[in-house]
Scaffold this motif. Structure first.
Motif, short mmCIF file in Angstrom:
data_model
loop_
_atom_site.label_atom_id
_atom_site.label_comp_id
_atom_site.label_asym_id
_atom_site.label_seq_id
_atom_site.Cartn_x
_atom_site.Cartn_y
_atom_site.Cartn_z
N THR A 1 0.84 -1.20 0.00
CA THR A 1 0.00 0.00 0.00
C THR A 1 0.87 1.25 0.00
N MET A 2 1.91 1.27 0.80
CA MET A 2 2.81 2.42 0.81
C MET A 2 3.49 2.58 -0.55
N GLY A 3 3.87 1.47 -1.16
CA GLY A 3 4.45 1.54 -2.51
C GLY A 3 3.45 2.03 -3.53
N GLY A 4 2.18 1.70 -3.33
CA GLY A 4 1.13 2.14 -4.24
C GLY A 4 0.85 3.63 -4.17
N LEU A 5 1.35 4.27 -3.13
CA LEU A 5 1.17 5.71 -3.01
C LEU A 5 2.19 6.49 -3.85
N ALA A 6 3.22 5.82 -4.34
CA ALA A 6 4.25 6.50 -5.14
C ALA A 6 3.66 7.18 -6.38
N PRO A 7 2.78 6.54 -7.15
CA PRO A 7 2.20 7.24 -8.30
C PRO A 7 1.38 8.46 -7.88
N ASP A 8 0.73 8.39 -6.73
CA ASP A 8 -0.03 9.53 -6.24
C ASP A 8 0.90 10.71 -5.96
N LEU A 9 2.02 10.42 -5.33
CA LEU A 9 2.99 11.48 -5.05
C LEU A 9 3.58 12.03 -6.34
N TRP A 10 3.77 11.16 -7.31
CA TRP A 10 4.32 11.59 -8.59
C TRP A 10 3.36 12.55 -9.30
N ILE A 11 2.07 12.21 -9.34
CA ILE A 11 1.15 13.12 -10.04
C ILE A 11 0.95 14.41 -9.25
N LEU A 12 1.11 14.35 -7.93
CA LEU A 12 1.08 15.58 -7.14
C LEU A 12 2.28 16.47 -7.51
N TYR A 13 3.42 15.85 -7.62
CA TYR A 13 4.63 16.57 -8.02
C TYR A 13 4.47 17.17 -9.42
N ARG A 14 3.78 16.46 -10.30
CA ARG A 14 3.58 16.92 -11.68
C ARG A 14 2.48 17.98 -11.80
N GLY A 15 1.84 18.34 -10.69
CA GLY A 15 0.89 19.44 -10.72
C GLY A 15 -0.57 19.07 -10.58
N ALA A 16 -0.87 17.84 -10.18
CA ALA A 16 -2.27 17.45 -9.96
C ALA A 16 -2.83 18.21 -8.76
N PRO A 17 -4.13 18.45 -8.75
CA PRO A 17 -4.73 19.16 -7.60
C PRO A 17 -4.55 18.35 -6.31
N PRO A 18 -4.11 19.00 -5.24
CA PRO A 18 -3.88 18.28 -3.97
C PRO A 18 -5.12 17.56 -3.45
N ASN A 19 -6.32 18.16 -3.61
CA ASN A 19 -7.54 17.49 -3.15
C ASN A 19 -7.78 16.19 -3.91
N ALA A 20 -7.49 16.20 -5.21
CA ALA A 20 -7.66 15.00 -6.02
C ALA A 20 -6.68 13.92 -5.59
N VAL A 21 -5.44 14.31 -5.33
CA VAL A 21 -4.43 13.35 -4.89
C VAL A 21 -4.79 12.78 -3.53
N LEU A 22 -5.33 13.62 -2.66
CA LEU A 22 -5.77 13.15 -1.35
C LEU A 22 -6.84 12.06 -1.49
N LEU A 23 -7.78 12.27 -2.41
CA LEU A 23 -8.80 11.25 -2.64
C LEU A 23 -8.20 9.97 -3.21
N LEU A 24 -7.19 10.10 -4.07
CA LEU A 24 -6.53 8.90 -4.59
C LEU A 24 -5.82 8.13 -3.48
N VAL A 25 -5.21 8.86 -2.54
CA VAL A 25 -4.56 8.21 -1.40
C VAL A 25 -5.61 7.48 -0.55
N VAL A 26 -6.75 8.13 -0.33
CA VAL A 26 -7.82 7.49 0.44
C VAL A 26 -8.32 6.25 -0.30
N MET A 27 -8.39 6.32 -1.62
CA MET A 27 -8.81 5.14 -2.39
C MET A 27 -7.82 3.99 -2.21
N HIS A 28 -6.52 4.30 -2.22
CA HIS A 28 -5.52 3.23 -2.01
C HIS A 28 -5.65 2.62 -0.62
#
Length: 186
Positions: free
Chosen positions: A119-146
């Motif tokens: 699960t922690m490894g699965g959060l890496a793509p979320d952090l990557w898209i956050l770094y690339r400029g994705a909205p933080p609220n959207a990334v937060l929801l993706l983390v909750v989904m994981h």
């Protein structure tokens, strides 16, 4: 007599390696097929894990887009977009459960640790898209989904398709002093 290093002395005082300590903690041993979950229960657990994970993700997306209406059209919140990643991921996690039961009589413990690590490894793509400029609220929801995937998949597998107990003599309860002294009534 002087003390010097010899193979006998080194083996007697050698510390266990990290792998040996982990093997002891998780009770790793040779594969034993007798402890694997029943096939029917395993298939039912995998189906519950997949369907439950998809339902949890859909509920999180619905709640998230209701809370943050600006994210309603976000590409990762389309059902097919997250389903094409959720189904294979949960299916692989489901296949890992009977494999883990091959190697330890305490499979739930090892599988819990593996769930956390994956699960922690699965959060890496979320952090990557956050770094690339994705909205933080959207990334937060993706983390909750994981996190929801782990929260649904682990219990579905270990409780619906539990590891079979080790074969051995049946466990008998010793009589308590009060029950041993009580007379039998007919």
């Amino acid at each position: 007599m002087p003390h010097w290093s010899s193979p006998e002395n080194d083996e007697a005082t050698a510390r266990p390696t990290l792998v040996q300590r982990a093997g002891g903690y998780f009770s790793l041993e040779r594969p034993r097929r007798r402890r694997q979950p029943a096939p029917g229960r395993f298939l039912a657990a995998a189906a519950v894990a997949i369907i439950g994970s998809l339902a949890a993700c859909a509920a999180i997306v619905a709640a998230g887009t209701a809370t943050f209406p600006a994210m309603a059209g976000y590409e990762h919140f389309r059902f097919l977009d997250y389903a094409k990643l959720t189904v294979p991921g949960v299916a692989l996690a489901s296949l890992a459960w009977p494999v883990v039961t091959l190697f330890t009589p305490r499979a739930r413990l090892l599988f819990a640790w593996l769930t956390v690590v994956v699960t922690m490894g699965g959060l890496a793509p979320d952090l990557w898209i956050l770094y690339r400029g994705a909205p933080p609220n959207a990334v937060l929801l993706l983390v909750v989904m994981h996190l929801a995937l782990a929260a649904v998949t682990y219990p579905a597998l270990v409780f619906i398709a539990p590891q079979k107990p080790a074969p051995g003599p049946p466990v008998t309860l010793a009589p308590t002093p009060a029950s041993a002294a009580a007379p039998l009534r007919r």
